[in-house]
Design an enzyme around this catalytic site. Structure first.
Site, short mmCIF file in Angstrom:
data_model
loop_
_atom_site.label_atom_id
_atom_site.label_comp_id
_atom_site.label_asym_id
_atom_site.label_seq_id
_atom_site.Cartn_x
_atom_site.Cartn_y
_atom_site.Cartn_z
N CYS A 93 0.82 -1.21 0.00
CA CYS A 93 0.00 0.00 0.00
C CYS A 93 0.86 1.26 0.00
O CYS A 93 2.08 1.21 0.09
CB CYS A 93 -0.93 0.00 1.21
SG CYS A 93 -0.03 0.23 2.76
N ALA A 126 3.12 1.71 2.92
CA ALA A 126 4.29 0.84 2.82
C ALA A 126 5.38 1.50 1.97
O ALA A 126 6.56 1.44 2.29
CB ALA A 126 3.91 -0.51 2.21
N ARG A 185 11.93 -5.28 6.35
CA ARG A 185 12.71 -5.03 5.14
C ARG A 185 14.18 -4.98 5.58
O ARG A 185 14.50 -4.37 6.59
CB ARG A 185 12.29 -3.70 4.53
CG ARG A 185 12.91 -3.38 3.18
CD ARG A 185 12.03 -2.36 2.50
NE ARG A 185 12.57 -1.80 1.29
CZ ARG A 185 13.17 -0.61 1.25
NH1 ARG A 185 13.36 0.10 2.35
NH2 ARG A 185 13.59 -0.13 0.09
N HIS A 192 5.97 6.25 -2.54
CA HIS A 192 7.31 6.74 -2.91
C HIS A 192 7.22 8.22 -3.27
O HIS A 192 8.02 9.04 -2.82
CB HIS A 192 7.86 6.00 -4.14
CG HIS A 192 7.97 4.51 -3.99
ND1 HIS A 192 7.84 3.66 -5.05
CD2 HIS A 192 8.18 3.73 -2.91
CE1 HIS A 192 7.99 2.41 -4.64
NE2 HIS A 192 8.19 2.43 -3.34
FE1 CFM Z 1 13.02 0.15 -5.83
FE2 CFM Z 1 12.41 -2.17 -6.15
FE3 CFM Z 1 11.03 -0.53 -4.48
FE4 CFM Z 1 13.56 -1.33 -3.89
FE5 CFM Z 1 12.72 -3.33 -2.28
FE6 CFM Z 1 11.54 -4.10 -4.54
FE7 CFM Z 1 10.18 -2.55 -2.90
MO1 CFM Z 1 10.75 -5.02 -2.18
S1 CFM Z 1 14.38 -1.57 -5.81
S2 CFM Z 1 12.59 0.57 -3.72
S3 CFM Z 1 14.56 -2.18 -2.16
S4 CFM Z 1 11.13 -0.58 -6.61
S5 CFM Z 1 12.77 -5.20 -3.20
S6 CFM Z 1 12.05 -4.15 -6.76
S7 CFM Z 1 9.49 -4.25 -3.94
S8 CFM Z 1 11.03 -3.08 -1.00
S9 CFM Z 1 9.22 -0.64 -3.22
#
Ligand code: CFM
Length: 529
Positions: free
Chosen positions: A51, A54, A85, A182
């Site tokens: 979500c 997250a 994580r 993000h």
């Molecule tokens: Fe970038 Fe990713 Fe992500 Fe990531 Fe991660 Fe990920 Fe993620 Mo899991 S590199 S930041 S460190 S998009 S592995 S493929 S899914 S936490 S939001």
């Protein structure tokens, strides 16, 4: 029917209509294709997504070690995002709070009468116990629904304690996945933190590493290589990162973007505001690490830097040469599926190729079209209502700190030959009957295993066990199954060694599952005759 059609075949007309655009199979020419992405998942399909909260709290802000990241909401959200994580951090100065879970633990009464009082109390308590210089408040779903004014509380905290306090309205329901979180986190860091420090640089060539979260120590390995060559790493966003360091990010000469998906917003806003160019780098994979290091050196165009880069590459290559050859021989010709969040499914294809492995299935949980098709499609992407809900900041050049590292002519020339401010996307490296899927679900995963029989399936915790139960080795590509680092030269060998162990220890194939030895339960639907 090709494999794509077989996967979609069992769907009802309504589900088929949606999913057909998220599944792409490449023909032999490997022609780039269009894919539907960053749109709502279908309720009821077992998606692997997370979500908005997250993405904001867990992914971008959580790794900042000297920040108290406070979850404002019922305890479940804080609890389930606590320590799950593997963003490693050191606490040499005693200021690392990432091992804690900070939450306001909202109860029914707070939902009914408002939670601001409790939020203020939580901040007071955090100040008393830890006295951090920075607190970040992350909202969960109910906070947005009842309308707590978290920004007012943040202003109150800044005045009362003389600290930095930033509030993030990253309620879980915003956007369609963690990707929205993000963006919200990027906006907050840009608005309130970057540009507020003025620590002087110590070296001639300085960089920030963006989108590197130090999973399994990847960020440390990348930093080690860059420092060995002679760069100053001003800040890392955000693996083992700190409020104290990212305040000064605007002073660096260049931004290196590892995970484009989670942080392109900051790279682009810093370019507008401070004139800092950005490079798409990839320190996952030996050849990719070499490409990245060379392109950075070429950018600065200093003969000593270029020579240092070549020396470091030669040294590191020599150290891994024997192991590399060994694993190339063992892994050559094996096939892989890679399904991770928003950037690794491309990055790891390059690492697999280093050892002669072929990726036949790839997918992202929450990537956008440009992550699949390349940055050039961005102008054609339709912005839907879910994305329009996320604030777009208006950025203008900063009078004091705007600084260009290279002139326009050189920039344009470099852009033609390097990944300067460009991301090519996953599709250009796929072809030949391989398949790409956006927002996989468990049914599709089962079908893929049945149709493609990959030798190994790199994925996440939500589907790992069903893959293993099918007799296919699975490795966690989010957390590295307690292993890593996988970045750089040595990391590539560690990855190859882990893959080798998974492939040549076929434990699951020695087990006969109970449903093969005894009949499964039989039953009938109750109710009327
Ligand atoms: Fe970038 Fe990713 Fe992500 Fe990531 Fe991660 Fe990920 Fe993620 Mo899991 S590199 S930041 S460190 S998009 S592995 S493929 S899914 S936490 S939001």
């Amino acid at each position: 029917m090709n494999e794509r059609e077989k996967i979609l075949d069992k769907y009802s007309a309504k589900v088929f209509k949606n999913r057909k655009d998220h599944v792409v199979q490449f023909d032999n020419a490997g022609m780039p294709k269009e894919i539907a992405a960053n749109s709502r998942s279908i309720p009821g399909l077992m998606s692997n997504r997370g979500c908005c909260y997250a993405g904001c709290k867990g992914v971008v802000l959580g790794p900042l070690r000297d920040v108290v990241v406070l979850t404002h909401g019922p305890i479940g959200c804080g609890f389930y995002s606590w320590g799950t994580r593997r963003n490693k951090a050191k606490s040499e100065d005693g200021k690392s709070y990432i091992q804690y879970c900070f939450s306001t633990d909202m109860q029914e009464a707070d939902i009914v009468f408002g939670g601001e009082k409790k939020l203020r109390q939580a901040i007071e308590e955090a100040m008393e116990l830890f006295s951090p210089s920075c607190i970040m408040i992350c909202s969960t779903c109910p906070v947005g629904l009842i309308g707590d004014d978290i920004n007012a509380v943040a202003t109150w905290a800044e005045e009362k304690f003389n600290i930095k306090c930033v509030a993030y309205s990253c309620e879980g329901y915003k956007g369609v996945s963690q990707s929205a979180g993000h963006h919200i986190a990027n906006n907050g860091l840009m608005k309130s933190i970057i540009g507020t420090g003025d620590a002087p640089l110590t070296k001639k060539y300085s960089v920030n590493i963006l989108g590197e979260y130090n999973i399994g120590g990847d960020g440390w390995e990348t930093e080690r290589l860059l420092e060995k060559i002679g760069y100053e790493v001003v800040s890392i966003f955000t693996g083992d990162g700190s409020y104290e360091a990212i305040k000064n990010a605007h002073t660096a000469n260049l931004n290196l973007v590892q995970c484009h998906r989670s942080i392109n917003y900051i790279a682009e806003m810093m370019k507008t505001k401070y004139g800092i160019d950005w490079f798409k780098v990839n320190f996952i994979g030996i050849d990719e690490t070499i490409r990245s290091l060379r392109e950075i050196a070429v950018y600065f165009n200093d003969p000593t830097l270029i020579a240092n880069t070549e020396t470091v590459i030669a040294e590191e290559l020599e150290e891994v040469a024997e192991a590399r050859e060994y694993y190339q021989e063992k892994l050559h010709g094996k096939t892989a599926a890679v399904f991770v969040g928003g950037s690794r499914s491309h990055h790891y294809q390059m690492l697999l190729a280093d050892f002669g492995m072929k990726t036949i299935i790839a997918g992202y949980e929450f990537a956008h079209r440009d992550d699949y098709e390349g940055l050039e499609v961005r102008p054609n992407v339709k912005v839907d209502a879910d994305s329009r809900n996320i604030e777009e900041l208006t950025i203008t050049p900063d009078d004091k700190y705007y600084h260009l590292s290279i002139d326009k002519e050189r920039f344009d020339a470099l852009k033609l030959t390097t990944e300067l401010e460009y991301y090519k996307g996953m599709f250009k490296d796929m072809g030949d009957g391989t398949i790409a899927i956006d927002d996989f679900n468990h049914y599709e995963t089962e079908k893929l295993l049945e149709l493609f029989h990959p030798n190994i399936f790199y994925s996440g915790i939500k589907d790992k066990y069903m893959i293993q139960k099918s007799g296919t080795p699975s490795r966690q590509m989010h957390s590295y199954d307690y292993s890593g680092p996988y970045a750089g030269f040595k990391g590539a060998i560690k990855f190859a060694s882990d893959t080798y162990m998974s492939l040549f220890t076929p434990a699951w194939q020695y087990i006969t599952p109970p449903w093969r030895m005894q009949p499964t339960l039989e039953g009938k639907v109750g109710g009327a005759d």
